[in-house]
Motif scaffolding. Structure first.
Motif, PDB file in Angstrom:
ATOM      1  N   ARG A   1       0.830  -1.214   0.000  1.00  0.00           N
ATOM      2  CA  ARG A   1       0.000   0.000   0.000  1.00  0.00           C
ATOM      3  C   ARG A   1       0.863   1.262   0.000  1.00  0.00           C
ATOM      4  NH1 ARG A   1      -5.176   0.842   0.395  1.00  0.00           N
ATOM      5  NH2 ARG A   1      -5.645  -1.262   1.069  1.00  0.00           N
ATOM      6  N   ARG A   2       1.922   1.266   0.790  1.00  0.00           N
ATOM      7  CA  ARG A   2       2.780   2.454   0.818  1.00  0.00           C
ATOM      8  C   ARG A   2       3.532   2.624  -0.497  1.00  0.00           C
ATOM      9  NH1 ARG A   2       6.380   3.476   5.721  1.00  0.00           N
ATOM     10  NH2 ARG A   2       6.608   5.358   4.521  1.00  0.00           N
TER      11      ARG A   2
ATOM     12  N   GLU B   1       3.083   6.121  -2.326  1.00  0.00           N
ATOM     13  CA  GLU B   1       4.191   7.061  -2.180  1.00  0.00           C
ATOM     14  C   GLU B   1       5.219   7.053  -3.305  1.00  0.00           C
ATOM     15  OE1 GLU B   1       5.885   7.007   1.802  1.00  0.00           O
ATOM     16  OE2 GLU B   1       4.039   6.113   2.545  1.00  0.00           O
ATOM     17  N   LEU B   2       5.233   6.007  -4.132  1.00  0.00           N
ATOM     18  CA  LEU B   2       6.217   5.925  -5.211  1.00  0.00           C
ATOM     19  C   LEU B   2       5.526   6.103  -6.554  1.00  0.00           C
ATOM     20  CD1 LEU B   2       8.284   2.831  -3.979  1.00  0.00           C
ATOM     21  CD2 LEU B   2       8.478   5.237  -3.284  1.00  0.00           C
ATOM     22  N   SER B   3       6.248   6.642  -7.524  1.00  0.00           N
ATOM     23  CA  SER B   3       5.650   6.867  -8.837  1.00  0.00           C
ATOM     24  C   SER B   3       6.638   6.563  -9.955  1.00  0.00           C
ATOM     25  CB  SER B   3       5.154   8.318  -8.956  1.00  0.00           C
ATOM     26  OG  SER B   3       6.217   9.220  -8.752  1.00  0.00           O
ATOM     27  N   THR B   4       6.092   6.390 -11.143  1.00  0.00           N
ATOM     28  CA  THR B   4       6.912   6.222 -12.336  1.00  0.00           C
ATOM     29  C   THR B   4       7.105   7.597 -12.965  1.00  0.00           C
ATOM     30  OG1 THR B   4       5.035   5.925 -13.825  1.00  0.00           O
ATOM     31  CG2 THR B   4       5.910   3.939 -12.742  1.00  0.00           C
TER      32      THR B   4
ATOM     33  N   LYS C   1      -1.511  -7.440   2.635  1.00  0.00           N
ATOM     34  CA  LYS C   1      -1.273  -6.247   3.463  1.00  0.00           C
ATOM     35  C   LYS C   1       0.068  -6.352   4.189  1.00  0.00           C
ATOM     36  CE  LYS C   1      -6.104  -5.149   4.399  1.00  0.00           C
ATOM     37  NZ  LYS C   1      -7.183  -5.181   5.407  1.00  0.00           N
ATOM     38  N   ASN C   2       0.464  -7.567   4.522  1.00  0.00           N
ATOM     39  CA  ASN C   2       1.723  -7.784   5.251  1.00  0.00           C
ATOM     40  C   ASN C   2       2.909  -8.047   4.344  1.00  0.00           C
ATOM     41  OD1 ASN C   2       0.610  -7.511   7.867  1.00  0.00           O
ATOM     42  ND2 ASN C   2      -0.296  -9.536   7.668  1.00  0.00           N
ATOM     43  N   THR C   3       2.702  -7.975   3.045  1.00  0.00           N
ATOM     44  CA  THR C   3       3.794  -8.200   2.090  1.00  0.00           C
ATOM     45  C   THR C   3       4.564  -6.910   1.885  1.00  0.00           C
ATOM     46  OG1 THR C   3       2.537  -9.910   0.946  1.00  0.00           O
ATOM     47  CG2 THR C   3       4.328  -8.885  -0.288  1.00  0.00           C
TER      48      THR C   3
END
Length: 198
Positions: free
Chosen positions: A5-6, A10-13, A161-163
């Protein structure tokens, strides 16, 4: 590492960001920058991520943190500003944060890097002043976005979710050990080309 999810929040191409007006790319760089959306959907999402019997493994993403002005336009270097010590709203365990408060800390232009003597670190950035962009792993990041939005309909299982996804962050500032004085967009373009070429 970052949770799925983060990573998605928070990250983009490069395609998801607005390039600076002063960025000039040669033909080879433009060709490498283009994401093959058909490959993302057919191979990475449908044949890999959405396959129920397939063990999934993603190699790390390489992310460069780019500085932005308060208005959102990208700049050539990190500029300090008042209260330049960002927090992450995701952590609810105050004890965990307190442990990092005791570590060596470097702050610059909306980035905070805390590190222990043993090499354990915590990175935070102000999303209004810093943009986290993939210079390697763009197709994997795009595939995760497509899988999450279209296949999973933005609903993750407890296991998902925990990955966590491995991420290498490139911090282009002297407080993070950089000795190069060229603008960040020039250095990151060189890193992008080197990763794709070599």
């Amino acid at each position: 590492t970052m949770s799925i999810r983060r990573v998605l929040e928070e990250l983009s191409t490069h395609e998801q960001t607005s390039p600076s007006l002063n960025q000039n790319y040669n033909l080879k760089e433009l060709f490498q920058r283009e994401i093959n959306h058909q490959r993302v959907e057919d191979e990475l999402v449908n044949q890999y991520l959405a396959s129920p019997n397939k063990l999934k493994f993603f190699n790390n993403l390489t992310i460069v943190l780019f500085p932005k002005k308060s208005g959102g336009t990208r700049t050539e270097s990190f500029e300090d500003y008042p209260d330049n010590n960002p927090t992450i709203p995701y952590e609810t365990n105050d004890q965990f944060d307190k442990e990092f408060d005791q570590l060596n800390r470097s702050c610059f232009g909306g980035v905070q890097l805390s590190t222990s003597e043993g090499g354990i670190g915590r990175l935070r950035w102000d999303s209004l002043r810093v943009e986290a962009v993939a210079v390697d792993g763009q197709h994997r990041l795009q595939a995760l976005n497509h899988w999450f939005n279209k296949t999973k309909h933005k609903a993750l299982s407890e296991l998902e979710k925990n990955t966590n996804i491995p991420v290498i962050f490139v911090l282009l500032h002297e407080k993070a050990g950089l000795k190069d004085t060229r603008p960040i967009n020039v250095i990151s373009r060189e890193i992008f080309t080197d990763l794709n070429k070599n």
